[in-house]
Design a protein around this motif. Sequence first.
Motif, mmCIF file in Angstrom:
data_model
loop_
_atom_site.group_PDB
_atom_site.id
_atom_site.type_symbol
_atom_site.label_atom_id
_atom_site.label_comp_id
_atom_site.label_asym_id
_atom_site.label_seq_id
_atom_site.Cartn_x
_atom_site.Cartn_y
_atom_site.Cartn_z
ATOM 1 N N TYR A 110 -3.980 0.440 -2.524
ATOM 2 C CA TYR A 110 -3.506 -0.923 -2.304
ATOM 3 C C TYR A 110 -3.193 -1.565 -3.649
ATOM 4 O O TYR A 110 -4.025 -1.540 -4.569
ATOM 5 C CB TYR A 110 -4.558 -1.736 -1.557
ATOM 6 C CG TYR A 110 -4.592 -1.405 -0.091
ATOM 7 C CD1 TYR A 110 -5.108 -0.185 0.346
ATOM 8 C CD2 TYR A 110 -4.095 -2.287 0.859
ATOM 9 C CE1 TYR A 110 -5.122 0.141 1.703
ATOM 10 C CE2 TYR A 110 -4.109 -1.974 2.208
ATOM 11 C CZ TYR A 110 -4.622 -0.762 2.622
ATOM 12 O OH TYR A 110 -4.621 -0.437 3.955
ATOM 13 N N ASP A 130 -5.074 3.079 7.716
ATOM 14 C CA ASP A 130 -5.054 2.097 6.630
ATOM 15 C C ASP A 130 -5.401 2.738 5.288
ATOM 16 O O ASP A 130 -5.313 2.082 4.247
ATOM 17 C CB ASP A 130 -6.054 0.966 6.906
ATOM 18 C CG ASP A 130 -5.682 0.125 8.106
ATOM 19 O OD1 ASP A 130 -6.598 -0.224 8.884
ATOM 20 O OD2 ASP A 130 -4.485 -0.192 8.269
ATOM 21 N N ARG A 182 0.838 -1.194 0.000
ATOM 22 C CA ARG A 182 0.000 0.000 0.000
ATOM 23 C C ARG A 182 0.871 1.241 0.000
ATOM 24 O O ARG A 182 2.024 1.210 0.449
ATOM 25 C CB ARG A 182 -0.941 0.004 1.204
ATOM 26 C CG ARG A 182 -0.267 0.112 2.563
ATOM 27 C CD ARG A 182 -1.302 -0.062 3.668
ATOM 28 N NE ARG A 182 -0.705 0.068 4.987
ATOM 29 C CZ ARG A 182 -1.363 -0.171 6.122
ATOM 30 N NH1 ARG A 182 -2.635 -0.561 6.090
ATOM 31 N NH2 ARG A 182 -0.751 -0.025 7.284
ATOM 32 N N LEU A 202 -10.812 -1.843 10.303
ATOM 33 C CA LEU A 202 -10.032 -0.840 9.583
ATOM 34 C C LEU A 202 -9.868 0.433 10.399
ATOM 35 O O LEU A 202 -10.768 0.842 11.148
ATOM 36 C CB LEU A 202 -10.689 -0.540 8.235
ATOM 37 C CG LEU A 202 -10.431 -1.619 7.168
ATOM 38 C CD1 LEU A 202 -11.445 -1.520 6.049
ATOM 39 C CD2 LEU A 202 -9.017 -1.488 6.636
ATOM 40 N N SER A 232 1.732 -4.020 11.398
ATOM 41 C CA SER A 232 0.632 -3.049 11.498
ATOM 42 C C SER A 232 -0.727 -3.630 11.115
ATOM 43 O O SER A 232 -1.762 -3.054 11.467
ATOM 44 C CB SER A 232 0.936 -1.831 10.630
ATOM 45 O OG SER A 232 1.121 -2.231 9.281
ATOM 46 N N VAL A 233 -0.732 -4.759 10.400
ATOM 47 C CA VAL A 233 -2.009 -5.333 9.945
ATOM 48 C C VAL A 233 -2.254 -6.729 10.502
ATOM 49 O O VAL A 233 -3.333 -7.295 10.295
ATOM 50 C CB VAL A 233 -2.103 -5.370 8.406
ATOM 51 C CG1 VAL A 233 -1.831 -3.990 7.826
ATOM 52 C CG2 VAL A 233 -1.170 -6.412 7.808
ATOM 53 N N PHE A 253 -5.871 -8.252 9.061
ATOM 54 C CA PHE A 253 -5.953 -8.540 7.634
ATOM 55 C C PHE A 253 -5.644 -10.018 7.403
ATOM 56 O O PHE A 253 -4.838 -10.612 8.115
ATOM 57 C CB PHE A 253 -4.946 -7.712 6.846
ATOM 58 C CG PHE A 253 -5.244 -6.235 6.772
ATOM 59 C CD1 PHE A 253 -6.224 -5.644 7.542
ATOM 60 C CD2 PHE A 253 -4.506 -5.427 5.919
ATOM 61 C CE1 PHE A 253 -6.484 -4.285 7.470
ATOM 62 C CE2 PHE A 253 -4.745 -4.070 5.830
ATOM 63 C CZ PHE A 253 -5.733 -3.497 6.608
ATOM 64 N N VAL A 301 2.374 -5.113 2.920
ATOM 65 C CA VAL A 301 1.217 -5.421 3.755
ATOM 66 C C VAL A 301 1.164 -6.912 4.084
ATOM 67 O O VAL A 301 1.098 -7.299 5.245
ATOM 68 C CB VAL A 301 -0.096 -4.996 3.068
ATOM 69 C CG1 VAL A 301 -1.306 -5.453 3.880
ATOM 70 C CG2 VAL A 301 -0.136 -3.481 2.858
ATOM 71 N N MET A 317 -9.824 -7.290 4.915
ATOM 72 C CA MET A 317 -9.374 -6.267 5.860
ATOM 73 C C MET A 317 -10.490 -5.992 6.863
ATOM 74 O O MET A 317 -11.576 -5.550 6.475
ATOM 75 C CB MET A 317 -9.010 -4.993 5.113
ATOM 76 C CG MET A 317 -7.999 -5.213 3.991
ATOM 77 S SD MET A 317 -7.428 -3.679 3.234
ATOM 78 C CE MET A 317 -8.953 -3.106 2.509
#
Length: 123
Positions: free
Chosen positions: A98, A94, A42, A90, A67-68, A72, A52, A87
């Motif tokens: 993407y 974010d 992203r 959110l 971070s995800v 995700f 990601v 995802m």
Amino acid sequence: QVQLVESGGGLVQAGGSLRLSCAASIRASGRTFGNYVMGWFRQAPGLEREFVAKISWRGGSTYYADSVKDRFTISRDNAKNTVYLQMNSLKSEDTAVYLCAAALTLEGKYDYWGRGTQVTVSS
């Protein structure tokens, strides 16, 4: 030659969910979708592109940015030449374009990129 087209982006409220898809057209001689590691990246305005998630050739291994992680989920359907990014939960951070990408190895260079799909999370 691999062409990638992302879809599924949009505007969503914080705490909501989106599912991105990336459809691949493979024109490389002797290769199929299953020959490629697929990744999601992203890029937010003014920031560098960041990793990601990625998924191995048959989907047996997945990797996420911290971070995800736990929000995700990356998956793939080799019969449909498609990789997905679910995802959940959110956050405004974010918000980004993407992009999906294809590589031949897990640690290799991503040779093919889609144009991206915009995800905007409103707080």
